[in-house]
Design an enzyme around this catalytic site. Structure first.
Site, PDB file in Angstrom:
ATOM      1  N   GLU A 278      78.330 -29.831 -15.898  1.00  0.00           N
ATOM      2  CA  GLU A 278      77.180 -29.054 -16.347  1.00  0.00           C
ATOM      3  C   GLU A 278      76.969 -29.205 -17.854  1.00  0.00           C
ATOM      4  O   GLU A 278      75.854 -29.371 -18.337  1.00  0.00           O
ATOM      5  CB  GLU A 278      77.405 -27.581 -15.980  1.00  0.00           C
ATOM      6  CG  GLU A 278      76.158 -26.753 -16.090  1.00  0.00           C
ATOM      7  CD  GLU A 278      76.417 -25.277 -15.848  1.00  0.00           C
ATOM      8  OE1 GLU A 278      77.541 -24.797 -16.093  1.00  0.00           O
ATOM      9  OE2 GLU A 278      75.472 -24.596 -15.424  1.00  0.00           O
TER      10      GLU A 278
ATOM     11  N   GLU B  45      80.182 -20.842 -28.868  1.00  0.00           N
ATOM     12  CA  GLU B  45      81.465 -20.403 -29.467  1.00  0.00           C
ATOM     13  C   GLU B  45      82.620 -20.917 -28.604  1.00  0.00           C
ATOM     14  O   GLU B  45      83.618 -21.431 -29.125  1.00  0.00           O
ATOM     15  CB  GLU B  45      81.546 -18.870 -29.552  1.00  0.00           C
ATOM     16  CG  GLU B  45      80.662 -18.233 -30.610  1.00  0.00           C
ATOM     17  CD  GLU B  45      79.232 -18.026 -30.124  1.00  0.00           C
ATOM     18  OE1 GLU B  45      78.947 -18.241 -28.930  1.00  0.00           O
ATOM     19  OE2 GLU B  45      78.383 -17.649 -30.969  1.00  0.00           O
TER      20      GLU B  45
HETATM   21  C1  LIG Z   1      69.540 -19.080 -19.156  1.00  0.00           C
HETATM   22  C2  LIG Z   1      70.905 -18.830 -18.577  1.00  0.00           C
HETATM   23  C3  LIG Z   1      71.156 -19.253 -17.291  1.00  0.00           C
HETATM   24  C4  LIG Z   1      72.398 -18.990 -16.722  1.00  0.00           C
HETATM   25  N1  LIG Z   1      72.583 -19.413 -15.437  1.00  0.00           N
HETATM   26  C5  LIG Z   1      73.761 -19.135 -14.835  1.00  0.00           C
HETATM   27  C6  LIG Z   1      73.962 -19.520 -13.475  1.00  0.00           C
HETATM   28  O1  LIG Z   1      73.085 -20.109 -12.825  1.00  0.00           O
HETATM   29  N2  LIG Z   1      75.135 -19.215 -12.893  1.00  0.00           N
HETATM   30  C7  LIG Z   1      76.131 -18.568 -13.570  1.00  0.00           C
HETATM   31  O2  LIG Z   1      77.174 -18.349 -12.983  1.00  0.00           O
HETATM   32  N3  LIG Z   1      75.970 -18.172 -14.856  1.00  0.00           N
HETATM   33  C8  LIG Z   1      74.804 -18.448 -15.499  1.00  0.00           C
HETATM   34  N4  LIG Z   1      74.616 -18.054 -16.815  1.00  0.00           N
HETATM   35  C9  LIG Z   1      75.631 -17.245 -17.457  1.00  0.00           C
HETATM   36  C10 LIG Z   1      76.411 -17.928 -18.564  1.00  0.00           C
HETATM   37  O3  LIG Z   1      77.298 -18.890 -18.048  1.00  0.00           O
HETATM   38  C11 LIG Z   1      77.155 -16.816 -19.327  1.00  0.00           C
HETATM   39  O4  LIG Z   1      76.177 -15.987 -19.933  1.00  0.00           O
HETATM   40  C12 LIG Z   1      78.087 -17.359 -20.385  1.00  0.00           C
HETATM   41  O5  LIG Z   1      79.166 -18.038 -19.811  1.00  0.00           O
HETATM   42  C13 LIG Z   1      78.624 -16.232 -21.314  1.00  0.00           C
HETATM   43  O6  LIG Z   1      79.169 -15.205 -20.583  1.00  0.00           O
HETATM   44  P1  LIG Z   1      78.742 -13.683 -20.858  1.00  0.00           P
HETATM   45  O7  LIG Z   1      77.248 -13.615 -20.793  1.00  0.00           O
HETATM   46  O8  LIG Z   1      79.511 -12.824 -19.929  1.00  0.00           O
HETATM   47  O9  LIG Z   1      79.141 -13.392 -22.348  1.00  0.00           O
HETATM   48  P2  LIG Z   1      80.589 -12.984 -22.883  1.00  0.00           P
HETATM   49  O10 LIG Z   1      81.617 -13.860 -22.267  1.00  0.00           O
HETATM   50  O11 LIG Z   1      80.751 -11.503 -22.721  1.00  0.00           O
HETATM   51  O12 LIG Z   1      80.479 -13.349 -24.414  1.00  0.00           O
HETATM   52  C14 LIG Z   1      79.819 -12.495 -25.352  1.00  0.00           C
HETATM   53  C15 LIG Z   1      79.909 -13.149 -26.723  1.00  0.00           C
HETATM   54  O13 LIG Z   1      81.285 -13.249 -27.125  1.00  0.00           O
HETATM   55  C16 LIG Z   1      81.613 -14.590 -27.440  1.00  0.00           C
HETATM   56  N5  LIG Z   1      82.984 -14.888 -27.000  1.00  0.00           N
HETATM   57  C17 LIG Z   1      83.546 -14.553 -25.828  1.00  0.00           C
HETATM   58  N6  LIG Z   1      84.816 -15.014 -25.763  1.00  0.00           N
HETATM   59  C18 LIG Z   1      85.053 -15.667 -26.933  1.00  0.00           C
HETATM   60  C19 LIG Z   1      86.172 -16.353 -27.475  1.00  0.00           C
HETATM   61  N7  LIG Z   1      87.287 -16.497 -26.782  1.00  0.00           N
HETATM   62  N8  LIG Z   1      86.041 -16.913 -28.693  1.00  0.00           N
HETATM   63  C20 LIG Z   1      84.890 -16.793 -29.408  1.00  0.00           C
HETATM   64  N9  LIG Z   1      83.797 -16.135 -28.949  1.00  0.00           N
HETATM   65  C21 LIG Z   1      83.872 -15.581 -27.731  1.00  0.00           C
HETATM   66  C22 LIG Z   1      80.613 -15.437 -26.648  1.00  0.00           C
HETATM   67  O14 LIG Z   1      80.435 -16.710 -27.232  1.00  0.00           O
HETATM   68  C23 LIG Z   1      79.366 -14.573 -26.736  1.00  0.00           C
HETATM   69  O15 LIG Z   1      78.697 -14.800 -27.949  1.00  0.00           O
HETATM   70  C24 LIG Z   1      73.389 -18.299 -17.433  1.00  0.00           C
HETATM   71  C25 LIG Z   1      73.129 -17.885 -18.738  1.00  0.00           C
HETATM   72  C26 LIG Z   1      71.907 -18.120 -19.317  1.00  0.00           C
HETATM   73  C27 LIG Z   1      71.644 -17.648 -20.701  1.00  0.00           C
END
Ligand SMILES: Cc1cc2nc3c(=O)[nH]c(=O)nc-3n(C[C@H](O)[C@H](O)[C@H](O)COP(=O)(O)OP(=O)(O)OC[C@H]3O[C@@H](n4cnc5c(N)ncnc54)[C@H](O)[C@@H]3O)c2cc1C
Length: 401
Positions: free
Chosen positions: A247, A381
């Site tokens: 991906e 990140e």
């Molecule tokens: C347009 C779009 C389409 C998507 N489509 C899909 C899909 O089809 N299927 C699916 O399963 N998911 C999908 N996602 C979800 C996407 O994979 C997640 O939003 C992403 O992995 C981040 O997870 P979270 O939103 O839970 O944020 P979190 O993991 O809660 O992170 C919040 C913030 O903290 C930072 N952070 C977290 N951990 C760390 C670390 N260890 N070091 C530094 N910074 C950190 C992150 O970078 C972020 O800025 C989609 C997201 C978007 C925006």
């Protein structure tokens, strides 16, 4: 195969007639779109899938995502012409996220390959990726959705979120915890989920672009046949990782057809004259900024070709997918932010046609969506952590993943 040679080489003159034929086919048959990224409503999805099926039935070859291949003979030049013409006409190829089909193509059983790959290539199925959960995004392996074995079936309970195209999908690619007592990476298995199974509730989530592309998916005693598990029980994590790498490469444009570059529309915009007859390109500072973006876009394209070549020869480096994803998505965001800035207050205007690449609405919509790509497919990140750890051998991030 040297990808630079293959991709940049001139197409032999005898293919010009073929190109004209493809262009005409697209012009007369492609549906109109109300969204430059792809279809939004179920009717638009059906119209696009219908058109793509017609295109394939007429003998034109599409380039499937994630390198998923079928059985038939392929003419790479014809394929390239079809992709170029579809991209120029801004017709999306395939709907949804078929990374599950990629996983089947690499890890699936012979029966699964036969059952799911041909109909996918024939544009009969839309797929969604059901990875993220409300409390498991970046730290995906902490997922809580469970799949409990019951005879020849698994009973699944939990919730997935941000699932793009789940509301349009026929199948989902679903990891779930099959052994809650195992260490977090060890107790996960992956499944093919028929989205018509009882117990699935799909709640739409609206994005800041106002599109409704993703959803929250609730799984309440959903029964999945054991034959729909990909790979062995408890061995799903390496499959998830391989899918995430694929991906990332796709978002990073390390595929046969890189994503649309914002530079050509930026050039169109720069030459657009206002009422006084002046164009942004008349301003020396603006020209400098465009030149800088162009140089970066060119370097990125060379890097993508280098990675594609490396992939075909000795295999990619461990940080390559993350490097491509970070550079690609950040350049895209900056270029769209720059385009938006050229509109001044007019950038807030939302009534223009989304098909007009010189209109404020198109730029605003793309700028907002560019932010999504910084997050989707694993945030930048997290990619930087991966570059540090896997690519540069720096100490691991303190957050367990
Ligand atoms: C347009 C779009 C389409 C998507 N489509 C899909 C899909 O089809 N299927 C699916 O399963 N998911 C999908 N996602 C979800 C996407 O994979 C997640 O939003 C992403 O992995 C981040 O997870 P979270 O939103 O839970 O944020 P979190 O993991 O809660 O992170 C919040 C913030 O903290 C930072 N952070 C977290 N951990 C760390 C670390 N260890 N070091 C530094 N910074 C950190 C992150 O970078 C972020 O800025 C989609 C997201 C978007 C925006």
């Amino acid at each position: 195969v040297d990808v630079i040679q293959e991709t940049e080489s001139k197409i032999p003159a005898e293919y010009e007639r073929y190109r004209a034929e493809v262009r005409e086919f697209i012009r007369t048959n492609a549906p109109a779109h109300n969204n430059n990224r792809g279809p939004d409503t179920p009717e638009d999805v059906q119209a696009l899938m219908g058109f793509l099926r017609k295109l394939v039935a007429a003998g034109y070859q599409l380039t499937p995502p994630y390198g998923i291949t079928g059985d038939g003979p392929v003419d790479p030049i014809e394929r390239r012409i079809v992709s170029e013409e579809l991209a120029d006409a801004r017709v999306p190829v395939f709907v949804g996220n078929p990374v599950g089909v990629y996983a089947i193509s690499v890890f699936g059983s012979a029966e699964q390959k036969l059952r799911y790959i041909p109909p996918f290539l024939a544009l009969e199925h839309v797929w969604t990726q059901l990875f993220s959960e409300p409390d498991a995004g970046s730290d995906l392996a902490s997922m809580r959705t469970t799949a409990v074995r019951d005879g020849d079936e698994y009973v699944v309970n939990g919730s997935k979120i941000w699932s793009s195209f789940a509301h349009q999908a026929n199948f989902g690619f679903l990891p779930a915890r099959t052994d809650p007592s195992a260490p977090k990476h060890a107790g996960i298995s992956v499944f093919i989920l028929d989205m018509t199974t009882p117990g699935i509730t799909i709640a739409p989530l609206r994005q800041m672009t106002r599109d409704q592309e993703f959803n929250q998916v609730f799984l309440d005693n959903v029964r999945i046949p054991a034959s729909a598990r990909i790979g062995a029980e408890g061995e799903g994590w390496p499959i998830c990782r391989a899918a995430l790498t694929a991906e990332r490469l796709s978002v990073g444009g390390v595929a046969r057809r890189p994503p649309m570059s914002p530079l050509p529309p930026l050039m169109e915009l720069a030459h657009r004259k206002d009422r006084t007859g002046k164009a942004p390109a008349d301003d020396a500072d603006i020209r400098q900024d465009i030149a800088r973006l162009h140089a970066r876009a060119h370097a990125l394209q060379c890097l993508r070709y280098m990675m594609m070549t490396r992939q075909n020869r000795q295999g990619l480096g461990p940080a390559d997918p993350s490097v491509a994803k970070v550079l690609s998505t950040e350049l895209r965001l900056e270029a769209f932010a720059f385009g938006v800035s050229l509109f001044g207050p007019e950038a807030l205007y939302e009534d223009g046609e989304l098909t007009d690449r010189t209109g404020a609405h198109w730029w605003q919509d793309n700028f907002l969506f560019s932010r999504a790509l910084i997050i989707g497919g694993g945030t930048n990140e997290i990619q930087r952590n991966l570059i540090a750890e896997r690519g540069l051998g720096l100490p691991r991030d303190v957050t367990p993943r």
